[in-house]
Write a protein that holds these residues in place. Structure first.
Motif, mmCIF file in Angstrom:
data_model
loop_
_atom_site.group_PDB
_atom_site.id
_atom_site.type_symbol
_atom_site.label_atom_id
_atom_site.label_comp_id
_atom_site.label_asym_id
_atom_site.label_seq_id
_atom_site.Cartn_x
_atom_site.Cartn_y
_atom_site.Cartn_z
ATOM 1 N N TYR A 1 0.843 -1.176 0.000
ATOM 2 C CA TYR A 1 0.000 0.000 0.000
ATOM 3 C C TYR A 1 0.882 1.231 0.000
ATOM 4 N N PHE A 2 0.293 2.394 -0.188
ATOM 5 C CA PHE A 2 1.052 3.635 -0.135
ATOM 6 C C PHE A 2 0.144 4.741 0.377
ATOM 7 N N ARG A 3 0.742 5.807 0.846
ATOM 8 C CA ARG A 3 -0.003 6.941 1.389
ATOM 9 C C ARG A 3 -0.310 7.949 0.295
ATOM 10 N N VAL A 4 -1.455 8.609 0.449
ATOM 11 C CA VAL A 4 -1.857 9.655 -0.477
ATOM 12 C C VAL A 4 -2.067 10.928 0.332
ATOM 13 N N ASP A 5 -1.396 12.001 -0.044
ATOM 14 C CA ASP A 5 -1.616 13.287 0.615
ATOM 15 C C ASP A 5 -2.938 13.838 0.100
ATOM 16 N N ASP A 6 -3.886 14.041 0.999
ATOM 17 C CA ASP A 6 -5.199 14.519 0.609
ATOM 18 C C ASP A 6 -5.768 15.396 1.720
ATOM 19 N N VAL A 7 -6.752 16.185 1.398
ATOM 20 C CA VAL A 7 -7.425 17.047 2.359
ATOM 21 C C VAL A 7 -8.913 16.739 2.275
ATOM 22 N N PHE A 8 -9.552 16.572 3.426
ATOM 23 C CA PHE A 8 -10.991 16.347 3.440
ATOM 24 C C PHE A 8 -11.579 17.005 4.675
ATOM 25 N N PRO A 9 -12.853 17.441 4.570
ATOM 26 C CA PRO A 9 -13.467 18.140 5.698
ATOM 27 C C PRO A 9 -13.833 17.178 6.827
ATOM 28 N N VAL A 10 -13.701 17.657 8.064
ATOM 29 C CA VAL A 10 -14.071 16.877 9.246
ATOM 30 C C VAL A 10 -14.920 17.779 10.136
ATOM 31 N N LEU A 11 -16.085 17.290 10.534
ATOM 32 C CA LEU A 11 -16.946 18.008 11.467
ATOM 33 C C LEU A 11 -16.726 17.424 12.852
ATOM 34 N N TRP A 12 -16.638 18.284 13.844
ATOM 35 C CA TRP A 12 -16.428 17.806 15.192
ATOM 36 C C TRP A 12 -17.110 18.735 16.173
ATOM 37 N N ARG A 13 -17.330 18.222 17.361
ATOM 38 C CA ARG A 13 -17.851 19.056 18.441
ATOM 39 C C ARG A 13 -17.327 18.492 19.756
ATOM 40 N N THR A 14 -17.186 19.352 20.742
ATOM 41 C CA THR A 14 -16.709 18.955 22.053
ATOM 42 C C THR A 14 -17.861 18.324 22.829
ATOM 43 N N VAL A 15 -17.582 17.194 23.455
ATOM 44 C CA VAL A 15 -18.586 16.474 24.237
ATOM 45 C C VAL A 15 -18.265 16.700 25.707
ATOM 46 N N GLY A 16 -19.241 17.176 26.438
ATOM 47 C CA GLY A 16 -19.043 17.438 27.865
ATOM 48 C C GLY A 16 -19.090 16.163 28.702
ATOM 49 N N VAL A 17 -18.566 16.238 29.918
ATOM 50 C CA VAL A 17 -18.566 15.105 30.838
ATOM 51 C C VAL A 17 -20.015 14.712 31.116
ATOM 52 N N GLY A 18 -20.323 13.447 31.028
ATOM 53 C CA GLY A 18 -21.672 12.960 31.297
ATOM 54 C C GLY A 18 -22.626 13.103 30.119
ATOM 55 N N GLU A 19 -22.220 13.775 29.067
ATOM 56 C CA GLU A 19 -23.080 13.951 27.886
ATOM 57 C C GLU A 19 -23.014 12.683 27.036
ATOM 58 N N THR A 20 -24.170 12.257 26.537
ATOM 59 C CA THR A 20 -24.197 11.062 25.697
ATOM 60 C C THR A 20 -24.198 11.472 24.232
#
Length: 90
Positions: free
Chosen positions: A69-88
């Protein structure tokens, strides 16, 4: 993916020269990236075409790989949010 048959004419410090078989038309202009695999070997050579004269290609060696296999340099969007303690998570 296209497969071509060729003969290595010379290997030098940072590149190599290939001769493509005349019966195989190939659209391999300068700037084209090519992976060269040795039959029966576990080594692949990653190259870039620097010059073409008829069926002769001059190529710059980029790197040599011994993996399946080989690596490919690529860019893709990632959505994230911070999850608080005790939050499901939903």
């Amino acid at each position: 993916m296209h497969r071509y048959s060729a003969t290595i004419h010379s290997i030098y410090d940072k590149g190599l020269t290939l001769k493509i078989d005349a019966i195989q038309p190939a659209d391999l202009p300068p700037g084209q990236y090519i992976m060269i695999a040795e039959p029966g070997e576990d080594v692949d050579y990653y190259t870039e075409v620097t010059e073409r004269e008829g069926s002769t290609l001059r190529m710059k060696r980029m790197w040599t790989g011994k993996r399946g296999y080989f690596r490919v340099d690529d860019v893709f969007p990632v959505l994230w949010r911070t999850v608080g303690v005790g939050e499901t998570l939903p």
